[in-house]
Design a protein around this motif. Structure first.
Motif, PDB file in Angstrom:
ATOM      1  N   MET A   1       7.764   4.513   5.536  1.00  0.00           N
ATOM      2  CA  MET A   1       6.815   3.761   6.337  1.00  0.00           C
ATOM      3  C   MET A   1       6.462   4.585   7.576  1.00  0.00           C
ATOM      4  O   MET A   1       7.319   5.248   8.142  1.00  0.00           O
ATOM      5  N   SER A   2       5.207   4.529   7.948  1.00  0.00           N
ATOM      6  CA  SER A   2       4.799   5.160   9.202  1.00  0.00           C
ATOM      7  C   SER A   2       3.912   4.188   9.979  1.00  0.00           C
ATOM      8  O   SER A   2       3.283   3.303   9.390  1.00  0.00           O
ATOM      9  N   ARG A   3       3.890   4.401  11.288  1.00  0.00           N
ATOM     10  CA  ARG A   3       3.112   3.520  12.138  1.00  0.00           C
ATOM     11  C   ARG A   3       2.529   4.334  13.276  1.00  0.00           C
ATOM     12  O   ARG A   3       3.195   5.206  13.829  1.00  0.00           O
ATOM     13  N   LEU A  31       1.644  10.938   1.814  1.00  0.00           N
ATOM     14  CA  LEU A  31       1.581   9.648   1.131  1.00  0.00           C
ATOM     15  C   LEU A  31       0.532   9.704   0.028  1.00  0.00           C
ATOM     16  O   LEU A  31      -0.661   9.798   0.308  1.00  0.00           O
ATOM     17  N   GLY A  34       0.152   3.827  -2.007  1.00  0.00           N
ATOM     18  CA  GLY A  34       0.787   2.778  -1.223  1.00  0.00           C
ATOM     19  C   GLY A  34      -0.262   1.871  -0.623  1.00  0.00           C
ATOM     20  O   GLY A  34      -1.323   1.650  -1.215  1.00  0.00           O
ATOM     21  N   CYS A  36      -2.135   0.631   3.307  1.00  0.00           N
ATOM     22  CA  CYS A  36      -2.395   0.889   4.714  1.00  0.00           C
ATOM     23  C   CYS A  36      -2.885  -0.421   5.323  1.00  0.00           C
ATOM     24  O   CYS A  36      -3.891  -0.977   4.862  1.00  0.00           O
ATOM     25  N   THR A  37      -2.174  -0.898   6.330  1.00  0.00           N
ATOM     26  CA  THR A  37      -2.573  -2.127   7.015  1.00  0.00           C
ATOM     27  C   THR A  37      -2.957  -1.797   8.444  1.00  0.00           C
ATOM     28  O   THR A  37      -2.184  -1.178   9.181  1.00  0.00           O
ATOM     29  N   THR A  96      -5.799  -4.897   4.791  1.00  0.00           N
ATOM     30  CA  THR A  96      -4.912  -4.020   4.038  1.00  0.00           C
ATOM     31  C   THR A  96      -5.728  -3.329   2.954  1.00  0.00           C
ATOM     32  O   THR A  96      -6.482  -3.989   2.227  1.00  0.00           O
ATOM     33  N   THR A 128      -0.137   0.664   9.909  1.00  0.00           N
ATOM     34  CA  THR A 128       1.134   0.856   9.229  1.00  0.00           C
ATOM     35  C   THR A 128       0.868   1.229   7.778  1.00  0.00           C
ATOM     36  O   THR A 128       0.075   0.557   7.108  1.00  0.00           O
ATOM     37  N   THR A 129       1.491   2.289   7.322  1.00  0.00           N
ATOM     38  CA  THR A 129       1.363   2.689   5.916  1.00  0.00           C
ATOM     39  C   THR A 129       2.733   2.628   5.264  1.00  0.00           C
ATOM     40  O   THR A 129       3.745   2.964   5.888  1.00  0.00           O
ATOM     41  N   VAL A 130       2.740   2.163   4.017  1.00  0.00           N
ATOM     42  CA  VAL A 130       3.964   2.118   3.223  1.00  0.00           C
ATOM     43  C   VAL A 130       3.635   2.588   1.827  1.00  0.00           C
ATOM     44  O   VAL A 130       2.501   2.448   1.360  1.00  0.00           O
TER      45      VAL A 130
END
Length: 134
Positions: A1-3, A31, A34, A36-37, A96, A128-130
């Motif tokens: 996860m990154s933010r 990435l 996944g 991205c929000t 998202t 935020t990406t996961v």
């Protein structure tokens, strides 16, 4: 996860700002897939996925103005911006978007727009990406 976060300057009370490129920049290079929000950290602005066409953006602003009157709300007795809160409620604070092959998987005409309902102001968008690399 990154933010990460970035500021957005707005120049009028009700306006739209295309933030697509800035959100895309937040997707980490490693990435592959996944989600991205993007989330706007305010109660009088929102985010939408919509076409970034100037006349449509004007239509969106007119639609929100027509839908929610500027005056006559109970909250106005406190600080005079109930219309902004109500308009933002209709929009929501986040979007998202899937990430595919390291890129935002938006449709051909889709962009991420910040909709300012109580400007001019400086807004903060959190991204935020996961996901994984599968």
């Amino acid at each position: 996860m990154s933010r990460m976060e970035f500021p957005v300057e707005t120049d009028s009370r009700l306006t739209t700002v295309d933030v697509t490129d800035r959100v895309a920049e937040a997707v980490p290079d490693d990435l592959e897939s996944g989600t991205c929000t993007a989330f706007v950290r305010h109660t009088t602005s929102g985010l939408v996925v919509q076409e970034n066409e100037p006349r449509l953006r004007e239509d969106l602003e007119s639609f929100l103005s027509d839908l929610v009157p500027d005056e006559g709300h109970a909250h106005d007795q406190l600080d005079g911006n109930a219309d902004s809160h109500l308009r933002a409620t209709l929009l929501g604070p986040d979007v998202t978007v899937p990430v595919e092959d390291g890129q935002l998987a938006l449709g051909t005409w889709q962009s991420i727009l910040l909709v300012e309902c109580d400007g001019p102001r400086t807004r903060t968008v959190s991204v935020t990406t996961v996901g994984g690399n599968g």
